[in-house]
Structure formats: C-alpha cells, structure tokens
Design an enzyme around this catalytic site. Structure first.
Site, PDB file in Angstrom:
ATOM      1  N   CYS A   2       0.828  -1.199   0.000  1.00 47.56           N
ATOM      2  CA  CYS A   2       0.000   0.000   0.000  1.00 47.56           C
ATOM      3  C   CYS A   2       0.866   1.254   0.000  1.00 47.56           C
ATOM      4  O   CYS A   2       2.049   1.212   0.322  1.00 47.56           O
ATOM      5  CB  CYS A   2      -0.906   0.004   1.221  1.00 47.56           C
ATOM      6  SG  CYS A   2      -1.840  -1.529   1.428  1.00 47.56           S
ATOM      7  N   ARG A  27       1.626   1.546  -5.935  1.00 42.71           N
ATOM      8  CA  ARG A  27       1.806   0.621  -4.815  1.00 42.71           C
ATOM      9  C   ARG A  27       0.523  -0.112  -4.443  1.00 42.71           C
ATOM     10  O   ARG A  27       0.531  -1.014  -3.599  1.00 42.71           O
ATOM     11  CB  ARG A  27       2.315   1.379  -3.582  1.00 42.71           C
ATOM     12  CG  ARG A  27       3.652   2.047  -3.768  1.00 42.71           C
ATOM     13  CD  ARG A  27       4.087   2.736  -2.489  1.00 42.71           C
ATOM     14  NE  ARG A  27       4.335   1.774  -1.427  1.00 42.71           N
ATOM     15  CZ  ARG A  27       5.500   1.181  -1.216  1.00 42.71           C
ATOM     16  NH1 ARG A  27       6.526   1.450  -1.989  1.00 42.71           N
ATOM     17  NH2 ARG A  27       5.637   0.324  -0.227  1.00 42.71           N
ATOM     18  N   TRP A  75      -3.656  -1.979  -1.445  1.00 46.02           N
ATOM     19  CA  TRP A  75      -3.631  -3.284  -2.108  1.00 46.02           C
ATOM     20  C   TRP A  75      -4.081  -4.278  -1.055  1.00 46.02           C
ATOM     21  O   TRP A  75      -3.402  -4.497  -0.062  1.00 46.02           O
ATOM     22  CB  TRP A  75      -2.226  -3.609  -2.618  1.00 46.02           C
ATOM     23  CG  TRP A  75      -2.147  -4.878  -3.407  1.00 46.02           C
ATOM     24  CD1 TRP A  75      -2.396  -5.023  -4.744  1.00 46.02           C
ATOM     25  CD2 TRP A  75      -1.750  -6.176  -2.942  1.00 46.02           C
ATOM     26  NE1 TRP A  75      -2.202  -6.330  -5.126  1.00 46.02           N
ATOM     27  CE2 TRP A  75      -1.806  -7.056  -4.036  1.00 46.02           C
ATOM     28  CE3 TRP A  75      -1.379  -6.675  -1.690  1.00 46.02           C
ATOM     29  CZ2 TRP A  75      -1.487  -8.407  -3.929  1.00 46.02           C
ATOM     30  CZ3 TRP A  75      -1.067  -8.020  -1.574  1.00 46.02           C
ATOM     31  CH2 TRP A  75      -1.128  -8.862  -2.687  1.00 46.02           C
ATOM     32  N   ASN A 101       0.588   0.090   6.045  1.00 43.95           N
ATOM     33  CA  ASN A 101       1.065  -0.755   4.946  1.00 43.95           C
ATOM     34  C   ASN A 101       1.696  -1.981   5.582  1.00 43.95           C
ATOM     35  O   ASN A 101       2.588  -1.854   6.417  1.00 43.95           O
ATOM     36  CB  ASN A 101       2.094   0.012   4.104  1.00 43.95           C
ATOM     37  CG  ASN A 101       2.738  -0.859   3.037  1.00 43.95           C
ATOM     38  OD1 ASN A 101       2.241  -1.919   2.698  1.00 43.95           O
ATOM     39  ND2 ASN A 101       3.869  -0.398   2.513  1.00 43.95           N
ATOM     40  N   GLY A 102       1.262  -3.183   5.205  1.00 42.67           N
ATOM     41  CA  GLY A 102       1.855  -4.393   5.768  1.00 42.67           C
ATOM     42  C   GLY A 102       0.809  -5.342   6.315  1.00 42.67           C
ATOM     43  O   GLY A 102      -0.386  -5.227   6.011  1.00 42.67           O
ATOM     44  N   GLU A 488      10.368 -13.590 -19.678  1.00 42.81           N
ATOM     45  CA  GLU A 488      10.033 -12.201 -19.368  1.00 42.81           C
ATOM     46  C   GLU A 488       8.996 -11.657 -20.339  1.00 42.81           C
ATOM     47  O   GLU A 488       8.073 -10.937 -19.947  1.00 42.81           O
ATOM     48  CB  GLU A 488      11.301 -11.346 -19.383  1.00 42.81           C
ATOM     49  CG  GLU A 488      11.090  -9.856 -19.203  1.00 42.81           C
ATOM     50  CD  GLU A 488      10.487  -9.458 -17.863  1.00 42.81           C
ATOM     51  OE1 GLU A 488      10.083  -8.290 -17.742  1.00 42.81           O
ATOM     52  OE2 GLU A 488      10.399 -10.311 -16.958  1.00 42.81           O
ATOM     53  N   LYS A 492       5.290 -10.209 -19.286  1.00 42.89           N
ATOM     54  CA  LYS A 492       4.799  -8.871 -19.614  1.00 42.89           C
ATOM     55  C   LYS A 492       3.404  -8.945 -20.235  1.00 42.89           C
ATOM     56  O   LYS A 492       2.523  -8.143 -19.905  1.00 42.89           O
ATOM     57  CB  LYS A 492       5.759  -8.173 -20.598  1.00 42.89           C
ATOM     58  CG  LYS A 492       7.009  -7.641 -19.962  1.00 42.89           C
ATOM     59  CD  LYS A 492       6.721  -6.487 -19.038  1.00 42.89           C
ATOM     60  CE  LYS A 492       7.712  -6.415 -17.907  1.00 42.89           C
ATOM     61  NZ  LYS A 492       7.596  -7.431 -16.875  1.00 42.89           N
ATOM     62  N   GLU A 495       0.875  -9.828 -17.498  1.00 40.56           N
ATOM     63  CA  GLU A 495       0.692  -8.778 -16.499  1.00 40.56           C
ATOM     64  C   GLU A 495      -0.255  -7.681 -16.954  1.00 40.56           C
ATOM     65  O   GLU A 495      -1.093  -7.222 -16.187  1.00 40.56           O
ATOM     66  CB  GLU A 495       2.041  -8.137 -16.154  1.00 40.56           C
ATOM     67  CG  GLU A 495       2.928  -8.951 -15.251  1.00 40.56           C
ATOM     68  CD  GLU A 495       4.226  -8.234 -14.947  1.00 40.56           C
ATOM     69  OE1 GLU A 495       4.618  -8.204 -13.775  1.00 40.56           O
ATOM     70  OE2 GLU A 495       4.860  -7.691 -15.878  1.00 40.56           O
ATOM     71  N   HIS A 511       8.467 -31.390 -26.206  1.00 38.84           N
ATOM     72  CA  HIS A 511       8.224 -32.268 -25.062  1.00 38.84           C
ATOM     73  C   HIS A 511       6.932 -31.896 -24.322  1.00 38.84           C
ATOM     74  O   HIS A 511       6.803 -32.162 -23.132  1.00 38.84           O
ATOM     75  CB  HIS A 511       9.415 -32.223 -24.103  1.00 38.84           C
ATOM     76  CG  HIS A 511      10.681 -32.737 -24.700  1.00 38.84           C
ATOM     77  ND1 HIS A 511      10.865 -34.060 -25.029  1.00 38.84           N
ATOM     78  CD2 HIS A 511      11.824 -32.105 -25.068  1.00 38.84           C
ATOM     79  CE1 HIS A 511      12.067 -34.229 -25.550  1.00 38.84           C
ATOM     80  NE2 HIS A 511      12.664 -33.049 -25.584  1.00 38.84           N
ATOM     81  N   LYS A 610       3.411  -2.448  -7.390  1.00 39.28           N
ATOM     82  CA  LYS A 610       4.808  -2.310  -7.780  1.00 39.28           C
ATOM     83  C   LYS A 610       5.772  -2.856  -6.736  1.00 39.28           C
ATOM     84  O   LYS A 610       6.701  -3.582  -7.057  1.00 39.28           O
ATOM     85  CB  LYS A 610       5.114  -0.826  -8.032  1.00 39.28           C
ATOM     86  CG  LYS A 610       6.503  -0.554  -8.561  1.00 39.28           C
ATOM     87  CD  LYS A 610       6.634  -1.043  -9.990  1.00 39.28           C
ATOM     88  CE  LYS A 610       7.998  -0.770 -10.556  1.00 39.28           C
ATOM     89  NZ  LYS A 610       8.155  -1.445 -11.848  1.00 39.28           N
TER      90      LYS A 610
END
Length: 615
Positions: A2, A27, A75, A101-102, A488, A492, A495, A511, A610
């Site tokens: 957050c 955040r 968040w 936050n946490g 990566e 992307k 996301e 395979h 983030k």
C-alpha cells in the site's frame, strides 16, 4: 504494497496528500482514503476504487480544509476491497486515526482480546485491530500516543509502516516501520510522511528514512524524534539530501509511464554503467565488488535470489556468470528459498535482486543467507532502500524511478549491472582473454544506441500487436541467453493484457507445448543469429508445419526466419551475451500495444502492485 502519505504543517494538507496518493498509486489501487483534521473537526472519506474515485467522492461530501492529513491507497490483504475496509481507520472512541502498509500476523488473537474488552470492529482488516490496540494501551497505561504506539507494536507480529495521529493533539503524527518503507520529508516547520519520497519532492529535498524497528514522533515546533521500537532508545536521525527530481516522476508527454520507461532504457543503461565502465582504459570500477574481490574470487558458488522480473534478470545472469567468469550459479525464487531449508555455505555469494529494494520475500532470503554466514550482495534501484541497508555490499542500477507496475528499464539495468560484475570477475580470474574482455566492453558501450535503433520498430510492432490482440494464448520461445527473455516476454503479456502466455526453452517445445500449437496460436520466437540459431530455425519449422503463427525476433538482415515467419521484428546485431538487452525491447512494446488496444490499464494492471512488501 500500500501507499501511505501524511502532512502536518502550515499548508493545506488535502492537495499535498491527494497528489501524493496519485504518485504512490503504483503501490496499490483497489481502494483509497483520506483523513483531514481542522479546528477540532475530523473528516474522513474513503472508497473502493482508484484515487480519482476518491477525489470525486471526497470533494462532494466533506470540506477539504485542514493542515493535518493522512492518505492511503490500498492493495488488499485482509478484507475485500470496499469502502469499509479502506484506510484510514478510526479507533472506537473516534480519537485516533491510522494508515498502515503491511500485515499484522497475530491480529486475530489481538482482536479476540479487544472484543472481550468491549471493542467493536466494523471492517475485516488487521489495521482496525492495531488502531484499537493503541487506544487500549493509552487507556490502560495512561501514556501519550508515542509511547502507546511503541507498547502496542511490541505486542504485534508482522510487518508494517504506519502513521497515526490523535485528534486531541493535532500538532503531531507518530510513524513507525518494520519491513515496509517509510520516509519523512523535513521542511520549514512542516513534515511529510510517505512510502517513498515522490509525494514531497517539490516541497523539500531533505528526508529521513526510518530503519527497520524504528518509530518517530513528528511534531510541529519540535522537529523529529526517532526511537527504537523494541527498547525505546533514542536514535540520531540522518537527514539525507534527495537526488530525485520532479521531472523523473512525470509522464513527460508519453501516454503511459510504461511507454516512457521503455523509451528511457538507452539513457537508463548509460546511467547504469556511467562511472563504472571505462572502455579506453579497459577498466570496470564497482566499489561493492572491488572492496570484496577476494570474497568473490574464492566463492565456490553464486546463489541469486529474486522474484518476478528480477528473477528473470537473475536467469540471464546465470548464463553470463557461468559463461564468462566460470563460477557455478543457482537462481532461486526468493519466495521459496527460505522455506526449503537451503544449503548455504560460508564461501557462497548470495546476490539479491529487487527493483524497489523492499521486496519482502527477497528481504527474508537475505536474512536467512546472512544467518548461514554467506556474503550477500544487493542489486537494487532505490537508494536507501531496505535491501541496500541489509546486504553486505551492493550496486545500484541508477535506472531512475520506475512507476509502471510492469517492470521494463529495471530489467535491462539489472542485466547491465550483473554483466559488469561478471566481466570484472572474469578479468580478475583470467577466464576471459584480454581481447574478448575489451570487445565485450566496447559492445556494452554501444548497447544504448542499439536500443534506440530497436525502438524505431515501434510502428511495425503496433501492426503486429493489432493482428494478434485477440489471441487467447501465446507461446514465447528462446534458447540460451534468450530463454529467460522468453519468460520475461510472456510475463509482460500476462501482467498487462491478461492474455495467457507461457515462456519455454525452444527445444522443450516438442516435449509438451507443441500439443497446443494450431492456427490460432501465436508463437513468439527469439531467433538472433548467435548461439543456437540453426536449432531455433528447426524449432520454427516444427511450428510452421503445425500451422502456428510465428513472430520472429531476429537480427537485422536475417532471411532464413523471414521466409518462415508470419512477421519478423529486427534488432541490431551484438555479441551473444548482450542479446537479451536488445531482444527484450520488442517484447515490451508488443505487450504494451496489445494491452492498450484491449483497453487495459497499462500502468496499473489488476491485482498487482509495484513494491511487494508482504509475503
């Protein structure tokens, strides 16, 4: 996860707090809220949704007057995103206001105790438990707010950054941190509280970064007093002069931060090797490595710990370190590392990679590695972050602020730092010839210019994106140094567009994943003219024979893949170890344009944040 913002001083708090929340929305952005205090009146407004939704609601229902304010963008961890679970939270008496936050891990047992003592809870959050615990301490112990916060936090288990005030004493804010970042901006009889410095950079360049386990009472007319939470000892705070500037955290004409940050990569990489790379003299200077060179040279093994995009950078580094410096490397998910009883020896080097320098899983891995006696080296972007303080040594990437949640320039600058390290160790060990060493340095210096050339394909990539924007699935293939780039690229796309995508080593396709290939399946293949080129061309032929749609990332002038692929995107030629710095560029742009065409929120994709400061 957050974002928290606070202000106390002589200005109107609302515009400062609101703008601060907008800058911290990377955040967390599932809900937001603001509390303002003015002339004995406490005003709180909060809502599910983004900061823009909060602005519209708040300005229609409460007065924005007041020189004391706290704001929060969330968040969700405890409780679904809704108006009630949003922060700030107010204690039962209505006197205390908190943002957090946490995670308070023992909140359930604390809640049971408080409920038995008559406290009533209106939300599902651990934060409401904490504010009422602080209130309970004030009542039972007959202490001031600062002391009550200290006592209460010694009863909690978890991670947090908090800011709390008592409306009966409106000249102070009490803040504390354990595992989540917190900065205090220091002005002329005014103070700013924030998760990072971006909310107050236009007001002051002076900041105090609280260390883990510290709290502070921020009081008008008396400054900042910092203490240890555990034993209440005084701490002499260090006021740091910020190097951040306002221009770095604005879009500067780009539609999105992500696109801006993609285009910043040439300058970001230059900033990363500036002062470290001297091509003419054939020298790499890295204080964190230079000061501990013997430790690196005597290491039996390097273990890289990271999460997400940083983990992919670590995978690239595995190829680079082993190829150039001939040191065995293992790459671990930091989120799994501490839970599997890993074998760590005192002659191991552990490299921890994190853009924010606050990633909770990576921090936990660092602490475990240090307990086992390993030497821990940090690679991060944020000066003064937790990882930079917890590690034995390290190197900053100097990428500048990365606001877009989907990481771009952090990835390429991390690879740049790790490449410099590998080359320096290779030279010191004698595992690379002088001619190859100088050739790598010369080529690394040209990479920013070559990325600029790769960015010139943007319009062509837009056309490719339009063709495949409605795909439901996508496969990314690469080999050697470019296998992590395939991972990566797939990440992307997932996301920001929410299209399912998988990255695979190209040779592994037969395979299993080859069963997925049909005329509806786009397959992105990284096929530069280095390394296993002929083998990758064979893999492309296997896809072609099954009617898969092929997007080839190729070296300029390639004809073999062009004859097989539906589309090709060219990147400049470079040596194999540096190809990931170029091949990742079109994959970033492809994901970006597909997401924009689908109407997605590119900078703030759903469910993500983030800086992941919770496990």
């Amino acid at each position: 996860m957050c974002g928290i913002v606070g202000y106390i001083g002589h200005r109107e708090a609302y515009p400062i707090v609101l703008k601060g929340l907008q800058r911290l929305e990377y955040r967390g952005y599932d809900s937001a809220g603001i509390a303002l205090f003015d002339e004995n009146e406490l005003k709180v407004s909060k809502t599910k949704g983004k900061v823009a939704d909060l602005k519209n609601k708040l300005e229609s229902e409460i007065s924005t007057k007041g020189t004391l304010g706290l704001g929060h963008t969330r968040w969700a961890t405890h409780g679904v995103p809704n108006d009630v679970n949003s922060h700030p939270h107010v204690s039962n008496s209505g006197n205390l206001v908190i943002i957090h936050n946490g995670i308070i891990e023992n909140y359930e047992s604390l809640k049971k105790e408080l409920t038995a003592r008559g406290y009533v809870f209106h939300s599902d959050t651990d934060t409401e438990v904490l504010v009422n615990l602080i209130e309970d301490v004030i009542k039972k112990e007959d202490v001031k707010l600062g002391k009550a916060v200290q006592i209460a936090l010694n009863q909690t288990v978890g991670a947090y950054a908090i800011a709390v005030f008592d409306k009966r004493k409106s000249n102070e804010i009490v803040v504390a941190r354990l595992g989540s970042p917190l900065a205090i901006g220091v002005g002329e009889d005014e103070f700013f509280i924030a998760s990072d410095a971006s909310p107050f950079i236009e007001y002051t360049n002076n900041a105090i970064y609280l260390e883990d386990g510290e709290m502070a009472v921020v009081r008008r007319g008396k400054g900042v007093k910092v203490r240890k939470i555990q034993d209440d000892t005084l701490v002499d705070p260090y006021i740091q002069e910020l190097q951040l500037n306002l221009e770095q955290i604005e879009k500067n004409g780009f539609d999105h931060f992500m696109l801006k940050e993609i285009y910043e990569q040439p300058s970001a990489i230059t900033d990363t090797y500036r002062g470290r790379l001297n091509v003419e003299e054939g020298i790499i200077r890295m204080a964190g490595v230079d000061d501990n060179l013997e430790r690196f040279l005597n290491a039996k093994r390097i273990v890289i710990v990271a999460c997400g995009t940083s983990w992919h950078a670590g995978l690239v580094a595995e190829y680079i370190f082993e190829d150039l410096a001939r040191i065995p490397v293992e790459v671990e998910y930091a989120s799994e590392f501490r839970y599997r009883n890993p074998i760590i020896n005192t002659d191991d080097i552990v490299i921890a990679i994190s853009q924010s320098g606050e990633t909770a899983d990576t921090m936990a891995a660092i602490k475990l590695a240090k307990e086992k006696g390993a030497f821990v080296f940090g690679v991060c972007n944020v000066v003064g972050s937790s990882i930079s303080r917890e590690t034995n040594a390290g190197a900053y990437t100097h990428a500048g602020p990365e606001i877009g949640v989907a990481s771009t320039k952090a990835f390429t600058t991390q690879i740049t730092v790790l490449t410099l390290m590998a080359l320096k160790l290779a030279k010191a060990k004698g595992s690379i010839s002088n001619s190859d060493f100088h050739m790598h340095l010369r080529e690394l210096e040209t990479i920013p210019h070559k990325i600029e050339a790769a960015l010139e394909s943007n319009e062509h990539i837009q056309k490719v994106a339009f063709k495949y924007k409605d795909a439901r699935n996508c496969l990314y293939l690469g080999r050697g140094f470019n296998f992590p780039v395939a991972l990566e690229g797939a990440l992307k796309l997932k996301e920001i567009s929410y299209i399912h995508a998988e990255g695979y080593p190209a040779a592994e396709m037969k395979h299993g994943p080859i069963a997925l290939i049909d005329e509806e399946m786009p397959v992105v293949v990284i096929a530069t003219r280095k390394g296993h080129y002929e083998k990758v061309v064979s893999n492309i032929q296997e896809i072609k024979s099954r009617q898969g749609k092929i997007i080839g990332i190729v070296t300029e002038g390639d004809t073999s893949v062009r004859d097989l692929a539906d589309y090709v995107i060219e990147v400049p030629d470079t040596i194999e170890a540096l190809t990931p710095l170029l091949t990742t560029i079109p994959l970033q742009l492809l994901s970006y344009h597909i997401a924009v065409m689908l109407g997605k929120n590119v900078d703030q994709p759903r469910n993500l944040a983030k800086s992941v400061t919770v496990e």
